[in-house]
Design a protein around this motif. Structure first.
Motif, mmCIF file in Angstrom:
data_model
loop_
_atom_site.group_PDB
_atom_site.id
_atom_site.type_symbol
_atom_site.label_atom_id
_atom_site.label_comp_id
_atom_site.label_asym_id
_atom_site.label_seq_id
_atom_site.Cartn_x
_atom_site.Cartn_y
_atom_site.Cartn_z
ATOM 1 N N ARG A 73 -52.524 11.044 6.347
ATOM 2 C CA ARG A 73 -52.031 12.200 5.587
ATOM 3 C C ARG A 73 -51.961 13.344 6.575
ATOM 4 N NH1 ARG A 73 -49.863 15.829 3.499
ATOM 5 N NH2 ARG A 73 -49.932 16.511 1.334
ATOM 6 N N SER A 175 -56.437 6.616 5.742
ATOM 7 C CA SER A 175 -56.990 5.469 5.024
ATOM 8 C C SER A 175 -56.673 4.205 5.816
ATOM 9 C CB SER A 175 -56.441 5.374 3.595
ATOM 10 O OG SER A 175 -55.038 5.199 3.608
ATOM 11 N N VAL A 186 -61.749 5.478 3.712
ATOM 12 C CA VAL A 186 -61.021 6.745 3.566
ATOM 13 C C VAL A 186 -61.705 7.802 4.421
ATOM 14 C CG1 VAL A 186 -60.344 8.582 1.980
ATOM 15 C CG2 VAL A 186 -60.175 6.185 1.264
ATOM 16 N N TRP A 200 -56.134 15.888 -1.022
ATOM 17 C CA TRP A 200 -56.369 14.806 -0.045
ATOM 18 C C TRP A 200 -57.036 13.624 -0.738
ATOM 19 C CZ3 TRP A 200 -53.075 16.700 2.650
ATOM 20 C CH2 TRP A 200 -53.158 17.816 3.469
ATOM 21 N N GLU A 204 -55.377 9.902 -1.169
ATOM 22 C CA GLU A 204 -55.972 8.672 -0.636
ATOM 23 C C GLU A 204 -56.315 7.686 -1.752
ATOM 24 O OE1 GLU A 204 -55.830 8.038 2.509
ATOM 25 O OE2 GLU A 204 -55.020 10.040 2.821
ATOM 26 N N HIS A 207 -53.288 5.640 -2.301
ATOM 27 C CA HIS A 207 -53.152 4.575 -1.303
ATOM 28 C C HIS A 207 -54.067 3.399 -1.631
ATOM 29 C CE1 HIS A 207 -50.301 6.301 1.390
ATOM 30 N NE2 HIS A 207 -51.055 7.314 1.767
#
Length: 392
Positions: A73, A175, A186, A200, A204, A207
Motif C-alpha cells: 500500500r 501484506s 500484515v 491502512w 489490508e 487483501h
C-alpha cells in the motif's frame, strides 16, 4: 502458475500496461487479466511470446506453488519500486523460517471472499456483511479495535514497523501471503499518518479476504474501495452530501473534517465516498477533492496529522525495548516472540535476519536484535501498553 510478481516487475520496468501487453501477445486484455489472476495459463505459443515480450526466460515465467503473494500500500498513485518488491520477497523467505516459532500452528483455513469483484453491488454487499458481523448500525463508525480484531480473527499476523516517510517507494503498508503455510502477514508502518491508520488496516483486511485473487491493479482498487465503503458507508455519505449541499466551500470542508474526525478516517476518504454517492445518483460530484491538496501537493494539506506512533504513544519512534513491548501487546502479535525464540535457537543475536524479516534498515535491526536477546524478551514483554481504543 505464472510468476505474477516477476511479470508485474518486468511490466513496470518496460512501461507496459496490461492493454499493451495484451496487444504484444496478440490476445485480449481479459486473457491477460485471467493469466495474472491465476484463472488460466497461456498456451505454449503464447507463453513463449509472453517471455519474449517481457524479456524473461521462459523457465522463470512459471512460479513454484509456494511463491509468496505480495501487495504494497503506497502513497498516492505511486507503485512500489522493484527494490521494494525484492525486499518483500526476502522478508517472505525469512517469515517462512519463523513459522515453527509461532505459538500455535494454523489448523483451519481462513475464510475468504468468493469470486471478488469490483462491481459496486458486490462491494456494498461485502462491506455490509462485514459491518453486520461487527454488530454495527448501517452508518456507525468502525472502531480501530474492531479492525484489528477482524484481522486477527482471519489469522493475519500483524507486523508493526517503523518505515520512515522518506523511504524509497513511500510504502505505508505491506501484506505477504505464504501459500505453503496459508499464513497472512500484515506490516503496519507506524510512521504513517494517524488519520490514515484505519484505512491502512481496512485495506489490508481486503487483501486478506481476497487472498490476492484479483490482478495487482484491480486488487489494489478493490482494497481501496472496500476500505472506503467499510469505514464510511454510502448511507453516511448520503447524509453528509445533503448537509453540504449548497454550502460555501469553507463550510463544506469543515463538515468534511467533522465527519473525518467522527469516523477516524482522512478527509480524502469522506470526499471520495460523498462523490461516489453523488455519482450513483447521477449528480455532479462535490469538487472538493482538489481543495484537499495543500501547496506542496499533499492530500489533506489543510489538516495537521501526526504519525501513528506519536498519536498513540507520544513519540515518533519508541526506543527498541519499549517498541517491542508496547506494539506486541497493542497489536496482539507473536512476531517478536518468534524472532526472540529464533535468535535463541541460533545461539545468539542476528541483526541481519531481523532486518530482512521486518524489512527495516540494519541500524534499527541491531537495536531490536539486542533487545530481543535480553532475559525476559521471550514469552511476553514487560512494558505496558495502551489499548487499541486509546487515542492519546
Amino acid at each position: 502458475m505464472l510468476n505474477v510478481s516477476l511479470i508485474q516487475q518486468s511490466m513496470q520496468q518496460l512501461g507496459l500496461t496490461r492493454s499493451a501487453l495484451a496487444l504484444a501477445c496478440e490476445v485480449s486484455k481479459e486473457a491477460v487479466s485471467n493469466w495474472l489472476s491465476g484463472q488460466s495459463l497461456p498456451r505454449p505459443r503464447k507463453l513463449l511470446l509472453l517471455a519474449q515480450v517481457l524479456q524473461i526466460e521462459i523457465t522463470e515465467l512459471i512460479a513454484p506453488e509456494d511463491e509468496p503473494v505480495i501487495a504494497y500500500r503506497t502513497t498516492g498513485e505511486q507503485r512500489a519500486s522493484a527494490a521494494a518488491l525484492d525486499a518483500a520477497r526476502t522478508a517472505a523467505e525469512h517469515l517462512q523460517e519463523l513459522l515453527p516459532y509461532l505459538p500455535h500452528p494454523r489448523l483451519f483455513s481462513p475464510a475468504v471472499l468468493e469470486k471478488p469483484s469490483l462491481e459496486d453491488a458486490y462491494l456494498q454487499e461485502t462491506t455490509r456483511q462485514v459491518r453486520a458481523r461487527l454488530g454495527l448500525a448501517a452508518d456507525a463508525p468502525v472502531q480501530r479495535a474492531q479492525l484489528l480484531a477482524l484481522l486477527q480473527d482471519f489469522g493475519a499476523i500483524l507486523v508493526p514497523v517503523y518505515w520512515n516517510q522518506q523511504r524509497q517507494g513511500h510504502e505505508n503498508a505491506l501484506s505477504i501471503y505464504l501459500p505453503r503455510s496459508k499464513s497472512a502477514w500484515v506490516f503496519v508502518n507506524l510512521h504513517a499518518r494517524i488519520d490514515e491508520f484505519n484505512a491502512w488496516l481496512a485495506h489490508e483486511l481486503a487483501h486478506c479476504y481476497t487472498l490476492h485473487a484479483l490482478p495487482s491493479e484491480e486488487g489494489e482498487l478493490f482494497a481501496e474501495r472496500f476500505a472506503q465503503s467499510l469505514l464510511f458507508p454510502l448511507s453516511a455519505a448520503a447524509r453528509a452530501a445533503a448537509e453540504m449541499s449548497g454550502t460555501p466551500v469553507d463550510q463544506a470542508l469543515r463538515q468534511v473534517a467533522w465527519h473525518a474526525g467522527k469516523y477516524e478516517v482522512s478527509m480524502t476518504t469522506i470526499v471520495a465516498q460523498v462523490d461516489a454517492w453523488l455519482s450513483s445518483q447521477g449528480r455532479k460530484t462535490s469538487g472538493l477533492k482538489r481543495k484537499l491538496r495543500g501547496p506542496a501537493g499533499h492530500i489533506d494539506g489543510s489538516r495537521e496529522a501526526g504519525t501513528i506512533s506519536a498519536a498513540l504513544w507520544g513519540a515518533d519512534q519508541l526506543p527498541a525495548e519499549q517498541y517491542l513491548g508496547i506494539t506486541a501487546r497493542w497489536f496482539n502479535t507473536p512476531i517478536f516472540d518468534a524472532l526472540a525464540n529464533w535468535q535463541a535457537a541460533q545461539g545468539g543475536r542476528s541483526p541481519a535476519f531481523v532486518a530482512s524479516a521486518l524489512n527495516i534498515d540494519i541500524g534499527q535491526a541491531v537495536e531490536i536484535s539486542f533487545a530481543l536477546s535480553k532475559p525476559g524478551a521471550r514469552s511476553g514483554h514487560s512494558a505496558s501498553a495502551d489499548s487499541p481504543n486509546s487515542t492519546r
